[in-house]
Enzyme design. Structure first.
Site, PDB file in Angstrom:
ATOM      1  N   ARG A  10       0.833  -1.215   0.000  1.00  0.00           N
ATOM      2  CA  ARG A  10       0.000   0.000   0.000  1.00  0.00           C
ATOM      3  C   ARG A  10       0.863   1.258   0.000  1.00  0.00           C
ATOM      4  O   ARG A  10       0.469   2.290  -0.529  1.00  0.00           O
ATOM      5  CB  ARG A  10      -0.972  -0.007   1.177  1.00  0.00           C
ATOM      6  N   SER A  37      -4.937   5.249   5.677  1.00  0.00           N
ATOM      7  CA  SER A  37      -4.586   3.825   5.680  1.00  0.00           C
ATOM      8  C   SER A  37      -4.330   3.285   4.271  1.00  0.00           C
ATOM      9  O   SER A  37      -3.508   2.400   4.086  1.00  0.00           O
ATOM     10  CB  SER A  37      -5.716   3.006   6.315  1.00  0.00           C
ATOM     11  N   GLU A  58     -19.216   3.765   0.979  1.00  0.00           N
ATOM     12  CA  GLU A  58     -18.471   3.189  -0.138  1.00  0.00           C
ATOM     13  C   GLU A  58     -19.306   3.044  -1.395  1.00  0.00           C
ATOM     14  O   GLU A  58     -18.800   3.183  -2.515  1.00  0.00           O
ATOM     15  CB  GLU A  58     -17.894   1.816   0.250  1.00  0.00           C
ATOM     16  N   PHE A  83     -14.360  -3.641   2.599  1.00  0.00           N
ATOM     17  CA  PHE A  83     -15.429  -2.635   2.529  1.00  0.00           C
ATOM     18  C   PHE A  83     -15.708  -2.228   1.084  1.00  0.00           C
ATOM     19  O   PHE A  83     -16.833  -1.890   0.721  1.00  0.00           O
ATOM     20  CB  PHE A  83     -15.049  -1.399   3.350  1.00  0.00           C
ATOM     21  N   ASP A 116      -6.596  -6.644  13.728  1.00  0.00           N
ATOM     22  CA  ASP A 116      -7.946  -6.086  13.614  1.00  0.00           C
ATOM     23  C   ASP A 116      -9.040  -7.144  13.536  1.00  0.00           C
ATOM     24  O   ASP A 116     -10.204  -6.872  13.833  1.00  0.00           O
ATOM     25  CB  ASP A 116      -8.044  -5.151  12.405  1.00  0.00           C
ATOM     26  N   GLN A 120     -12.386  -7.142   9.289  1.00  0.00           N
ATOM     27  CA  GLN A 120     -11.555  -6.274   8.444  1.00  0.00           C
ATOM     28  C   GLN A 120     -10.744  -7.065   7.410  1.00  0.00           C
ATOM     29  O   GLN A 120      -9.973  -6.484   6.666  1.00  0.00           O
ATOM     30  CB  GLN A 120     -10.565  -5.476   9.310  1.00  0.00           C
ATOM     31  N   ARG A 166      -1.688  -4.709   4.021  1.00  0.00           N
ATOM     32  CA  ARG A 166      -1.439  -3.781   5.117  1.00  0.00           C
ATOM     33  C   ARG A 166      -0.027  -4.005   5.650  1.00  0.00           C
ATOM     34  O   ARG A 166       0.716  -3.080   5.899  1.00  0.00           O
ATOM     35  CB  ARG A 166      -2.440  -4.022   6.241  1.00  0.00           C
TER      36      ARG A 166
END
Lengths: 332, 282
Positions: A10, A37, A58, A83, A116, A120, A166
């Site tokens: 990312r 993020s 979203e 999401f 998390d 997630q 992540r």
């Protein structure tokens, strides 16, 4: 390994996006309250007028991205993978059916996100996205590859889903690596010419004992585990070839079949559910070609839990030792 | 873009036109053997004023002009009304209207820009069109382009959460180039909107979301004309025009009848409806 350094894909996405913004004035970015993020902050700072914050909404972000694309822009809509792709029906109509030039970028893919927990962790996003006509699905394995995949994505005319991590992952590519869309990326052994690319059961190793070949096809954050497994296998006298699958859809069916023909066993590894991901795509390619090489698919089949990436990969069967075991099953 | 200019037809002539369009819509759906007459009949008065009084800046001679205004029909099932207006405006052959919903036709059951590029966005999954319109309006604003975006939704589809996401976002971006038209025809697939999931007071809700709001009789051509003229003067925020309409308007046995949301009339029913419309009962 090309480099001992690690980083999250990312991060490379965010840097490259900000860089591309200067040369590509049509590039716009949409966020749903997760831009920090998903790493769009750098783009926002350089091009504030071309970055739109849509709030925690979203569906509207995806629809707005479609509208921007119809207006001639190249919109990049970002959120956590779960999401974003969880709004499947909106993506189906606004992006896929309208064939809008929308780039969906989902970060925080898989159980690799760690602490998390399951709500997630996107584990069905690849399956959902590759079911949509016209959608391209990319998952780069390190930062160098991500930078090139992002550039390809922005230049490509059509919908793309880019899946990113992540967690930090090792740099696995040599300097000068060139991302080739739609092709398996042979990572190991480093010199493929030294290896016979034949459908033979065995070839004579220096110690006289037969060594057999497995091909490991891995994608995303677990590619480095596959490399680790290949080195372990080599130390035990087995040759395992490793392919990084950055283009998940459309998959390199020819490359998969070629790898299968040259191997006694295929192993797929993905931080994604077994249903509909890399393993499924490989199985489809093999079946379509009538290629009967045994296939072991490593992936998830249930929701996971909180923990570190290492703990979770160890518990849910994605660590190097699991890959070694899968490659050796029925081969040793 | 001067509306109601010298060349635009008078409202009186448009009244005659809307009767012809109602007949056309019914014959199209009758020929198709399926479709949604109720919502097409409630929307046609507005669409006629929008297209024929030139509030929508589009040109049949240059249909892909980058500076054309965009119209998004979010209530995609009412596309027979849009096809009808587009054909009579000169965008496609009138004879083609009777191919509606037939195999191989460009006139799909719901709008499909891949087959008919005149369509600005494929819709049919309710609640999505307003977001697309919002994105188009953002694009025009970013380019400082002169074109406007119009989006028509039904009332029932406002029950979709995505509509409210878009309703929050448009005022945030001060989209004075976006006009949302609600065809509030009071009936949805399975019953009355007020029973299925009441939206009232819709005007207050949209005003509270910082939209410029107007609520008018959606079958009064003068009121539609005035509302569109008033909306055009507002440039600092998005504009909503709520049309109080009657589902199935113009055909007594269809009006406000849930059964006529998604049912094609047979020949006898269509003849009866056409006779009523042509008799000028209303």
């Amino acid at each position: 390994m090309a480099s001992a350094t690690t980083g999250a894909t990312r991060d490379a996405f965010g840097e490259k996006l900000a860089e591309l913004g200067a040369a590509e004035p049509r590039l716009v970015v949409l966020d749903a309250d997760l831009g920090g993020s998903t790493r769009t902050t750098a783009f926002m700072k350089k091009f504030p007028e071309r970055r739109f914050e849509l709030g925690i909404a979203e569906q509207n972000m995806i629809g707005a991205a479609a509208g921007l694309a119809l207006g001639g822009k190249i919109p990049v809509a970002t959120s956590f993978a779960c999401f974003l792709t969880g709004r499947l029906e909106t993506i189906r109509v606004c992006v896929a059916y309208n064939r809008t030039n929308v780039k969906l970028v989902g970060t925080h893919a898989g159980i690799g996100i760690g602490d998390d927990g399951p709500s997630q962790m996107a584990l069905e996003d690849v399956a959902a996205m590759r079911a949509l006509p016209g959608m391209t699905v990319l998952q780069p394995a390190d930062r160098a590859e991500t930078r090139q995949a992002v550039e390809w994505m922005v230049r490509h005319d059509g919908p793309v889903y880019l899946r990113l991590t992540r967690q930090n992952v090792p740099e696995i590519h040599e300097p000068g690596y060139r991302f080739e869309f739609g092709k398996l990326d042979p990572l190991w052994p480093k010199d493929p010419e030294a290896e016979p690319d034949l459908p033979s059961l065995a070839f004579a190793p220096p110690n006289g004992k037969p060594r057999r070949q497995a091909a490991i096809l891995a994608t995303g954050g677990v590619v480095s585990n596959a490399l680790e497994a290949a080195k372990d296998l080599q130390s035990r006298g087995f040759l395992a070839r490793v392919f990084n699958v950055h283009t998940l859809h459309p998959i390199d069916a020819e490359g998969v079949v070629r790898a299968a023909r040259a191997s006694q066993r295929l192993v797929t590894v993905e931080d994604h559910n077994l249903a509909g991901g890399l393993g499924s795509a490989v199985a489809e390619a093999l079946a379509a070609a009538g290629q009967a090489t045994p296939l072991v698919r490593l992936g998830l089949s249930d929701f996971a839990e909180s923990g570190t990436t290492e703990e979770l990969y160890a518990k849910y069967g994605l660590s190097a030792s699991h890959i070694v075991e899968a490659a050796l099953r029925n081969l040793a | 873009m001067p509306a109601a200019a010298t060349e635009a037809p008078t409202l009186d002539s448009l009244r005659r036109l809307t009767r012809a369009f109602r007949v056309e819509i019914l014959r199209m759906i009758e020929a198709a053997g399926s479709g949604h007459p109720g919502g097409s009949l409630s929307a046609i008065d507005f669409l006629t004023v929008l297209y024929f009084r030139d509030y929508l800046n589009v040109d049949p001679k240059n249909p892909s002009d980058p500076n054309r205004d965009r119209f998004i029909l979010s209530k995609g099932h009412c596309v027979p009304a849009l096809y009808c207006v587009l054909a009579h405006k000169g965008f496609l052959p009138v004879e083609e209207l009777r191919t509606l919903r037939k195999f191989g036709s460009r006139l799909q059951g719901h709008p499909d820009r891949r087959r008919l590029p005149l369509i600005e966005a494929n819709t049919g999954s309710l609640g999505q069109g307003l977001s697309i319109a919002l994105g188009l309006a953002l694009s025009a604003k970013l380019d400082r382009a002169p074109w406007q975006v119009f989006c028509m939704t039904g009332d029932g589809e406002i029950q979709e959460g995505q509509i409210w996401e878009a309703a929050m976002a448009a005022p945030k971006f001060k989209l004075g180039n976006l006009t949302w038209i609600v065809d509030y025809n009071q009936v949805q697939q399975e019953g009355l909107t007020k029973d299925q999931m009441d939206l009232a007071p819709l005007k207050d809700k949209l005003a509270a979301f910082n939209w410029h709001t107007q609520e008018i009789d959606g079958h009064d051509l003068d009121a539609i004309d005035r509302a569109l003229a008033a909306a055009r003067k507002v440039t600092d925020r998005p504009k909503a025009i709520i049309l109080r309409t009657i589902k199935g308007k113009g055909v007594s046995f269809m009006e406000l009848q849930t059964a006529w949301h998604g049912k094609a009339p047979n020949k006898e029913q269509a003849d009866k409806a056409v006779a009523e419309i042509e008799g000028g009962r209303r």
